[in-house]
Design a protein around this motif. Sequence first.
Motif, PDB file in Angstrom:
ATOM      1  N   SER A  12       0.681  -1.398  -0.046  1.00  0.00           N
ATOM      2  CA  SER A  12      -0.093  -0.003   0.217  1.00  0.00           C
ATOM      3  C   SER A  12       0.947   1.253  -0.065  1.00  0.00           C
ATOM      4  O   SER A  12       0.670   2.333  -0.642  1.00  0.00           O
ATOM      5  N   VAL A  13       2.144   1.198   0.856  1.00  0.00           N
ATOM      6  CA  VAL A  13       2.937   2.390   0.762  1.00  0.00           C
ATOM      7  C   VAL A  13       3.358   2.545  -0.713  1.00  0.00           C
ATOM      8  O   VAL A  13       3.488   4.041  -1.079  1.00  0.00           O
ATOM      9  N   VAL A  14       3.725   1.480  -1.133  1.00  0.00           N
ATOM     10  CA  VAL A  14       4.384   1.936  -2.488  1.00  0.00           C
ATOM     11  C   VAL A  14       3.255   1.997  -3.679  1.00  0.00           C
ATOM     12  O   VAL A  14       3.701   3.138  -4.501  1.00  0.00           O
ATOM     13  N   ILE A  15       2.110   1.732  -3.508  1.00  0.00           N
ATOM     14  CA  ILE A  15       1.321   2.190  -4.529  1.00  0.00           C
ATOM     15  C   ILE A  15       0.800   3.489  -4.242  1.00  0.00           C
ATOM     16  O   ILE A  15       0.628   4.437  -5.132  1.00  0.00           O
ATOM     17  N   LEU A  16       0.721   4.016  -2.944  1.00  0.00           N
ATOM     18  CA  LEU A  16       0.469   5.346  -2.599  1.00  0.00           C
ATOM     19  C   LEU A  16       1.469   6.215  -3.127  1.00  0.00           C
ATOM     20  O   LEU A  16       1.397   7.428  -3.686  1.00  0.00           O
ATOM     21  N   VAL A  17       2.764   5.772  -2.986  1.00  0.00           N
ATOM     22  CA  VAL A  17       3.719   6.710  -3.580  1.00  0.00           C
ATOM     23  C   VAL A  17       3.523   7.078  -5.063  1.00  0.00           C
ATOM     24  O   VAL A  17       3.906   8.011  -5.733  1.00  0.00           O
ATOM     25  N   ARG A  18       3.636   5.888  -5.698  1.00  0.00           N
ATOM     26  CA  ARG A  18       3.204   5.966  -7.181  1.00  0.00           C
ATOM     27  C   ARG A  18       2.210   6.658  -7.625  1.00  0.00           C
ATOM     28  O   ARG A  18       2.259   7.609  -8.528  1.00  0.00           O
ATOM     29  N   LEU A  19       1.120   6.577  -6.890  1.00  0.00           N
ATOM     30  CA  LEU A  19      -0.362   7.272  -7.151  1.00  0.00           C
ATOM     31  C   LEU A  19       0.021   8.782  -6.954  1.00  0.00           C
ATOM     32  O   LEU A  19      -0.479   9.631  -7.710  1.00  0.00           O
ATOM     33  N   ALA A  20       0.585   9.111  -5.980  1.00  0.00           N
ATOM     34  CA  ALA A  20       0.844  10.634  -5.499  1.00  0.00           C
ATOM     35  C   ALA A  20       1.816  11.168  -6.659  1.00  0.00           C
ATOM     36  O   ALA A  20       1.433  12.435  -6.992  1.00  0.00           O
ATOM     37  N   ARG A  21       2.932  10.539  -6.679  1.00  0.00           N
ATOM     38  CA  ARG A  21       3.653  10.938  -7.756  1.00  0.00           C
ATOM     39  C   ARG A  21       3.004  11.350  -9.151  1.00  0.00           C
ATOM     40  O   ARG A  21       3.310  12.282  -9.844  1.00  0.00           O
ATOM     41  N   ARG A  22       2.242  10.665  -9.612  1.00  0.00           N
ATOM     42  CA  ARG A  22       1.495  10.600 -10.778  1.00  0.00           C
ATOM     43  C   ARG A  22       0.465  11.655 -10.845  1.00  0.00           C
ATOM     44  O   ARG A  22       0.251  12.443 -11.787  1.00  0.00           O
ATOM     45  N   MET A  23      -0.089  11.894  -9.509  1.00  0.00           N
ATOM     46  CA  MET A  23      -1.291  12.810  -9.359  1.00  0.00           C
ATOM     47  C   MET A  23      -0.724  14.302  -9.516  1.00  0.00           C
ATOM     48  O   MET A  23      -1.127  15.105 -10.013  1.00  0.00           O
ATOM     49  N   PHE A  24       0.572  14.519  -8.578  1.00  0.00           N
ATOM     50  CA  PHE A  24       0.924  15.474  -8.563  1.00  0.00           C
ATOM     51  C   PHE A  24       2.207  16.041  -9.311  1.00  0.00           C
ATOM     52  O   PHE A  24       2.792  17.025  -9.166  1.00  0.00           O
ATOM     53  N   ARG A  25       2.744  14.871 -10.004  1.00  0.00           N
ATOM     54  CA  ARG A  25       3.485  15.355 -10.993  1.00  0.00           C
ATOM     55  C   ARG A  25       4.898  15.637 -10.324  1.00  0.00           C
ATOM     56  O   ARG A  25       5.766  16.208 -10.555  1.00  0.00           O
ATOM     57  N   SER A  26       5.168  14.928  -8.904  1.00  0.00           N
ATOM     58  CA  SER A  26       6.328  15.282  -8.041  1.00  0.00           C
ATOM     59  C   SER A  26       6.747  13.958  -7.453  1.00  0.00           C
ATOM     60  O   SER A  26       6.017  13.316  -6.834  1.00  0.00           O
ATOM     61  N   THR A  27       8.141  13.590  -7.646  1.00  0.00           N
ATOM     62  CA  THR A  27       8.611  12.305  -6.948  1.00  0.00           C
ATOM     63  C   THR A  27       8.682  12.794  -5.413  1.00  0.00           C
ATOM     64  O   THR A  27       8.451  12.027  -4.439  1.00  0.00           O
ATOM     65  N   LEU A  28       8.918  14.074  -5.155  1.00  0.00           N
ATOM     66  CA  LEU A  28       9.084  14.631  -3.643  1.00  0.00           C
ATOM     67  C   LEU A  28       7.773  14.152  -2.934  1.00  0.00           C
ATOM     68  O   LEU A  28       7.563  13.702  -1.912  1.00  0.00           O
ATOM     69  N   LEU A  29       6.724  14.846  -3.529  1.00  0.00           N
ATOM     70  CA  LEU A  29       5.367  14.777  -2.909  1.00  0.00           C
ATOM     71  C   LEU A  29       4.868  13.256  -2.987  1.00  0.00           C
ATOM     72  O   LEU A  29       4.244  12.814  -1.955  1.00  0.00           O
ATOM     73  N   GLY A  30       5.171  12.316  -3.952  1.00  0.00           N
ATOM     74  CA  GLY A  30       4.838  10.921  -3.843  1.00  0.00           C
ATOM     75  C   GLY A  30       5.622  10.350  -2.879  1.00  0.00           C
ATOM     76  O   GLY A  30       4.946   9.469  -2.223  1.00  0.00           O
ATOM     77  N   CYS A  31       6.889  10.608  -2.502  1.00  0.00           N
ATOM     78  CA  CYS A  31       7.291   9.963  -1.415  1.00  0.00           C
ATOM     79  C   CYS A  31       7.051  10.499  -0.032  1.00  0.00           C
ATOM     80  O   CYS A  31       6.859  10.015   0.884  1.00  0.00           O
ATOM     81  N   THR A  32       6.668  11.692  -0.159  1.00  0.00           N
ATOM     82  CA  THR A  32       6.087  12.284   1.072  1.00  0.00           C
ATOM     83  C   THR A  32       4.796  11.528   1.574  1.00  0.00           C
ATOM     84  O   THR A  32       4.754  11.240   2.970  1.00  0.00           O
ATOM     85  N   ALA A  33       4.035  11.492   0.591  1.00  0.00           N
ATOM     86  CA  ALA A  33       2.529  10.602   1.065  1.00  0.00           C
ATOM     87  C   ALA A  33       3.131   9.213   1.565  1.00  0.00           C
ATOM     88  O   ALA A  33       2.303   8.518   2.433  1.00  0.00           O
ATOM     89  N   GLY A  34       3.899   8.558   0.810  1.00  0.00           N
ATOM     90  CA  GLY A  34       4.191   7.246   1.134  1.00  0.00           C
ATOM     91  C   GLY A  34       4.738   7.120   2.650  1.00  0.00           C
ATOM     92  O   GLY A  34       4.518   6.419   3.512  1.00  0.00           O
ATOM     93  N   LEU A  35       5.634   8.278   3.058  1.00  0.00           N
ATOM     94  CA  LEU A  35       6.291   8.403   4.392  1.00  0.00           C
ATOM     95  C   LEU A  35       5.402   8.722   5.385  1.00  0.00           C
ATOM     96  O   LEU A  35       5.397   8.160   6.382  1.00  0.00           O
ATOM     97  N   LEU A  36       4.345   9.510   4.812  1.00  0.00           N
ATOM     98  CA  LEU A  36       3.286   9.810   5.866  1.00  0.00           C
ATOM     99  C   LEU A  36       2.433   8.569   6.230  1.00  0.00           C
ATOM    100  O   LEU A  36       2.240   8.321   7.345  1.00  0.00           O
ATOM    101  N   MET A  37       2.156   7.669   5.391  1.00  0.00           N
ATOM    102  CA  MET A  37       1.488   6.452   5.572  1.00  0.00           C
ATOM    103  C   MET A  37       2.302   5.371   6.337  1.00  0.00           C
ATOM    104  O   MET A  37       1.866   4.805   7.410  1.00  0.00           O
ATOM    105  N   THR A  38       3.722   5.572   6.128  1.00  0.00           N
ATOM    106  CA  THR A  38       4.659   4.678   6.587  1.00  0.00           C
ATOM    107  C   THR A  38       4.683   5.071   8.322  1.00  0.00           C
ATOM    108  O   THR A  38       4.813   4.175   9.088  1.00  0.00           O
TER     109      THR A  38
END
Length: 507
Positions: free
Chosen positions: A126-152
Amino acid sequence: MPVAELTVEPGQRRPVGADVRRRLRPPMPADGPASWLFTAAVAAVAALLRLVGLAHPKGKIFDEIYYATDAHNLLLHGVEWDDKTDSGSFIAHPPLGKWIIGVGELLFGNNETGWRIMSVVAGVVSVVILVRLARRMFRSTLLGCTAGLLMTLDGMAFVSSRVALLDIFLMMFVLAAFACLVMDREAVRARWLGLLERGGDPATERPAHGVPWWRLAAAVLLGAGMAVKWSAVWYILLFFVLAYVWDAHARRAAGVRHPWRDAILDEFGWLLASLGVIVVVYLAAWSGWFANDHSWDRHWLRDHHMPEPPVIGALVNLFEYHRDILAFHTGLTTKHGYQSWPLQWLTLARPVSYYYSANGPCGSNQCAAEVLLLGTPALWWAFVPALGATAWWAIAKRDWRGWFVLVGAAMGIVPWLYYQFSDHRTMFYFYALPAEPFLVLAVTMALGMVIGPRTATAERRLVGALVAGGYVAIVALCFLYFYPLYVGETIPYSDWFARMWLGNKWI
């Protein structure tokens, strides 16, 4: 000049306006391969945190006594089993989540690690999926990893990833399904952009339409979610609404004259096929029940002295079983010490204690050890203002991402209000788990607003990044502070009580 009025010679590529191109296919970050390294780093942190001390506490805690036991019986009999009657037992939830738990027991044995390991897998996936989904939605790897880290670093997701309960699997399937639906949205819009680039006229032509694999994959995952818990039904409804709305918006962005009408005419067949996929996957999860003559209500028609034709009879029997399950859930009003109402979930008004022990040693006369299902307060208490910011952005900017986040979060919480006010059904905080990825996306989106757009000045983005990074650090510190309560660590009672921030509501 409208795109459809441009004259293009055969074989030439149509000059598509920048605004249309941006709406149909905004550019992705250029760090494609490197982004997977960052994703793997976040996943590694999530896995390490969840694996350490997984076998503690010993024994079956909270509802593991049901689900871990059912999982073991599924491996032995192919169906949930009652040893007292030596036949199938009545169950409150479909079998798939217990089958998944059973995979862990098959690999690691009928022990704590065995029945909890698949929850770890689901949590990390789920963390991995959220990272990739957030990255795609916001067009930002930083925000994608932030989303995954928050869930972590969220206590609710963390604890749910370390116990053999069903909700973590439901969340994983729902999140994966809507990640696939976002991919389908992009595939549809890319096809329309391709039509425009080839000189096609959207008023009279349609792009080549192959099999919508991403949409069908989402249907498979939603069927699996439904086969874990019926509460996935609200997300199934949302799936059809979003698929239709996004198809219509893609057509409107491309210049189609009647986007809403054409979307339903062109896509109805595939939406119907998606429904069929959901039903087939759901029924497949009951294969053990179909194959076992001793399953609960397996021969309901025969037991009620009615003809039981092949196939149809089995489906009728399953339907009657489902009526009993529904009656059980709607009639579940027994008071429970850890029950809570939907409006309390975002405020952490009533977490759930999965395990408690006063046994030492802990270096004090009084000790306490607890596994408490409690979201990290610094994160959960930010959800409401983040949803407010997301709603403002969705309305002011007409941004599909904001609406996606809002409706995704709502589907995990709002339907339960009906059961609260209609029949006062017994409910628990962990019912909100499927909504958590969308809530985390709301916080991530708000942090993106704080950082600012790429067009902002360097100073503005630096200050915003420092503020956003400081917030993530606060969430991490808060998680570490409550960590003993997430893993059942034995600590002095005074230290345990100091963490009861809302007093008796958390005890």
